[in-house]
Design a protein around this motif. Structure first.
Motif, PDB file in Angstrom:
ATOM      1  N   TRP A 191       0.838  -1.202   0.000  1.00 33.82           N
ATOM      2  CA  TRP A 191       0.000   0.000   0.000  1.00 33.82           C
ATOM      3  C   TRP A 191       0.872   1.250   0.000  1.00 33.82           C
ATOM      4  N   TYR A 192       1.916   1.248   0.829  1.00 27.58           N
ATOM      5  CA  TYR A 192       2.823   2.392   0.907  1.00 27.58           C
ATOM      6  C   TYR A 192       3.568   2.594  -0.414  1.00 27.58           C
ATOM      7  N   ASN A 193       3.969   1.537  -1.068  1.00 30.96           N
ATOM      8  CA  ASN A 193       4.696   1.642  -2.330  1.00 30.96           C
ATOM      9  C   ASN A 193       3.819   2.111  -3.487  1.00 30.96           C
ATOM     10  N   ASP A 194       2.511   2.084  -3.314  1.00 34.49           N
ATOM     11  CA  ASP A 194       1.601   2.593  -4.340  1.00 34.49           C
ATOM     12  C   ASP A 194       1.542   4.118  -4.370  1.00 34.49           C
ATOM     13  N   ILE A 195       2.191   4.772  -3.413  1.00 30.33           N
ATOM     14  CA  ILE A 195       2.156   6.236  -3.360  1.00 30.33           C
ATOM     15  C   ILE A 195       2.961   6.805  -4.527  1.00 30.33           C
ATOM     16  N   LYS A 196       2.295   7.585  -5.327  1.00 26.64           N
ATOM     17  CA  LYS A 196       2.929   8.327  -6.420  1.00 26.64           C
ATOM     18  C   LYS A 196       2.383   9.748  -6.337  1.00 26.64           C
ATOM     19  N   MET A 197       2.950  10.646  -7.081  1.00 27.85           N
ATOM     20  CA  MET A 197       2.488  12.029  -7.061  1.00 27.85           C
ATOM     21  C   MET A 197       1.014  12.095  -7.454  1.00 27.85           C
ATOM     22  N   ASN A 198       0.170  12.487  -6.519  1.00 31.76           N
ATOM     23  CA  ASN A 198      -1.273  12.669  -6.708  1.00 31.76           C
ATOM     24  C   ASN A 198      -2.020  11.400  -7.125  1.00 31.76           C
ATOM     25  N   THR A 199      -1.441  10.234  -6.950  1.00 31.40           N
ATOM     26  CA  THR A 199      -2.132   8.993  -7.290  1.00 31.40           C
ATOM     27  C   THR A 199      -2.007   7.999  -6.140  1.00 31.40           C
ATOM     28  N   ILE A 200      -2.571   8.317  -5.020  1.00 29.65           N
ATOM     29  CA  ILE A 200      -2.512   7.429  -3.857  1.00 29.65           C
ATOM     30  C   ILE A 200      -3.838   6.704  -3.700  1.00 29.65           C
ATOM     31  N   LYS A 201      -3.783   5.469  -3.303  1.00 28.18           N
ATOM     32  CA  LYS A 201      -5.001   4.704  -3.043  1.00 28.18           C
ATOM     33  C   LYS A 201      -5.474   5.043  -1.633  1.00 28.18           C
ATOM     34  N   MET A 248     -18.360   1.963  20.329  1.00 32.62           N
ATOM     35  CA  MET A 248     -17.968   3.229  19.712  1.00 32.62           C
ATOM     36  C   MET A 248     -17.252   2.923  18.416  1.00 32.62           C
ATOM     37  N   THR A 249     -17.472   3.777  17.402  1.00 36.11           N
ATOM     38  CA  THR A 249     -16.839   3.579  16.102  1.00 36.11           C
ATOM     39  C   THR A 249     -16.232   4.891  15.629  1.00 36.11           C
ATOM     40  N   TRP A 250     -14.941   4.845  15.293  1.00 32.09           N
ATOM     41  CA  TRP A 250     -14.252   5.978  14.692  1.00 32.09           C
ATOM     42  C   TRP A 250     -14.042   5.637  13.218  1.00 32.09           C
ATOM     43  N   THR A 251     -14.443   6.527  12.321  1.00 30.56           N
ATOM     44  CA  THR A 251     -14.282   6.298  10.889  1.00 30.56           C
ATOM     45  C   THR A 251     -13.362   7.366  10.320  1.00 30.56           C
ATOM     46  N   LEU A 252     -12.283   6.918   9.683  1.00 34.27           N
ATOM     47  CA  LEU A 252     -11.327   7.818   9.033  1.00 34.27           C
ATOM     48  C   LEU A 252     -11.652   7.852   7.547  1.00 34.27           C
ATOM     49  N   ALA A 253     -11.856   9.034   7.010  1.00 38.74           N
ATOM     50  CA  ALA A 253     -12.182   9.184   5.591  1.00 38.74           C
ATOM     51  C   ALA A 253     -10.908   9.432   4.790  1.00 38.74           C
ATOM     52  N   ASN A 254     -10.803   8.769   3.646  1.00 37.76           N
ATOM     53  CA  ASN A 254      -9.707   8.976   2.695  1.00 37.76           C
ATOM     54  C   ASN A 254      -8.326   8.818   3.335  1.00 37.76           C
ATOM     55  N   ALA A 255      -8.134   7.764   4.074  1.00 37.04           N
ATOM     56  CA  ALA A 255      -6.855   7.527   4.757  1.00 37.04           C
ATOM     57  C   ALA A 255      -5.824   6.946   3.794  1.00 37.04           C
ATOM     58  N   TRP A 256      -4.578   7.330   4.020  1.00 35.94           N
ATOM     59  CA  TRP A 256      -3.468   6.789   3.238  1.00 35.94           C
ATOM     60  C   TRP A 256      -2.203   6.811   4.084  1.00 35.94           C
ATOM     61  N   PRO A 257      -1.264   5.892   3.818  1.00 32.33           N
ATOM     62  CA  PRO A 257      -0.073   5.779   4.672  1.00 32.33           C
ATOM     63  C   PRO A 257       0.940   6.896   4.401  1.00 32.33           C
ATOM     64  N   THR A 258       1.326   7.585   5.447  1.00 36.18           N
ATOM     65  CA  THR A 258       2.361   8.607   5.318  1.00 36.18           C
ATOM     66  C   THR A 258       3.713   8.101   5.813  1.00 36.18           C
ATOM     67  N   LYS A 259       3.682   7.091   6.666  1.00 37.21           N
ATOM     68  CA  LYS A 259       4.925   6.578   7.221  1.00 37.21           C
ATOM     69  C   LYS A 259       4.728   5.124   7.607  1.00 37.21           C
ATOM     70  N   LEU A 260       5.720   4.318   7.301  1.00 36.05           N
ATOM     71  CA  LEU A 260       5.701   2.905   7.667  1.00 36.05           C
ATOM     72  C   LEU A 260       7.063   2.572   8.259  1.00 36.05           C
ATOM     73  N   THR A 261       7.038   2.063   9.472  1.00 37.56           N
ATOM     74  CA  THR A 261       8.280   1.763  10.178  1.00 37.56           C
ATOM     75  C   THR A 261       8.337   0.273  10.468  1.00 37.56           C
ATOM     76  N   GLY A 262       9.390  -0.366  10.031  1.00 35.24           N
ATOM     77  CA  GLY A 262       9.594  -1.780  10.335  1.00 35.24           C
ATOM     78  C   GLY A 262      10.064  -1.942  11.767  1.00 35.24           C
ATOM     79  N   THR A 263      10.253  -3.160  12.160  1.00 34.02           N
ATOM     80  CA  THR A 263      10.647  -3.456  13.533  1.00 34.02           C
ATOM     81  C   THR A 263      12.120  -3.152  13.773  1.00 34.02           C
ATOM     82  N   ASP A 264      12.464  -2.973  15.022  1.00 33.32           N
ATOM     83  CA  ASP A 264      13.880  -2.918  15.377  1.00 33.32           C
ATOM     84  C   ASP A 264      14.323  -4.361  15.640  1.00 33.32           C
TER      85      ASP A 264
END
Length: 152
Positions: free
Chosen positions: A83-93, A110-126
């Motif tokens: 999902w993170y690698n799909d980020i391109k200029m103005n073409t994010i899923k 309780m339900t929280w709904t996030l609209a139009n979410a996309w990954p800005t940062k992905l951190t692997g494990t240490d």
């Protein structure tokens, strides 16, 4: 008393929750969710003929914080990296993300709904040769709206 059913007297525990990303209705088991916040920036204004020497404050632009999700890493589970690698200029899923706090029977309270979410940062494990912790990855999501509802 111990063992009695949850009622309106006690606050809800926060450890039983479900996160669904996208329209496939597949829930993902996360260890932690944080950043469910919103902020309205104040606008200060003063009329030119106002006899008071102070401003009034009106609500301005709404700003949403990024939501951080942490989960264990499983064998061959690279969905967030894809999902993170799909980020391109103005073409994010963009996806709808639903976070539900569940009661003792697994019913959403309780339900929280996030609209139009996309990954800005992905951190692997240490990695640590002398540790005995599980491998955890962190996904940070930007979004364009947060709505909260009670129940499912």
């Amino acid at each position: 008393m111990a063992g009695e059913a949850q009622d309106k007297v006690w606050p809800l525990p926060k450890f039983y929750f479900k996160v669904t990303i996208g329209s496939q209705n597949n829930s993902v088991a996360f260890q932690e969710v944080s950043g469910l916040d919103t902020e309205t920036q104040p606008i200060e204004y003063r009329h030119s003929d106002n006899k008071e020497f102070s401003t009034i404050k009106m609500p301005g632009i709404v700003k949403y914080g990024n939501v951080t999700l942490k989960k264990g890493i499983f064998v061959n589970d690279n969905n967030f990296w894809k999902w993170y690698n799909d980020i391109k200029m103005n073409t994010i899923k963009r996806e709808t993300v639903i976070i539900q706090l569940l009661d003792e029977k697994g019913i959403p309270t309780m339900t929280w709904t996030l609209a139009n979410a996309w990954p800005t940062k992905l951190t692997g494990t240490d990695l640590k040769s002398d540790g005995n912790d599980i491998a955890v990855e962190t996904l940070e999501l930007a979004h364009e709206g947060l709505t909260i509802t009670n129940g499912g």
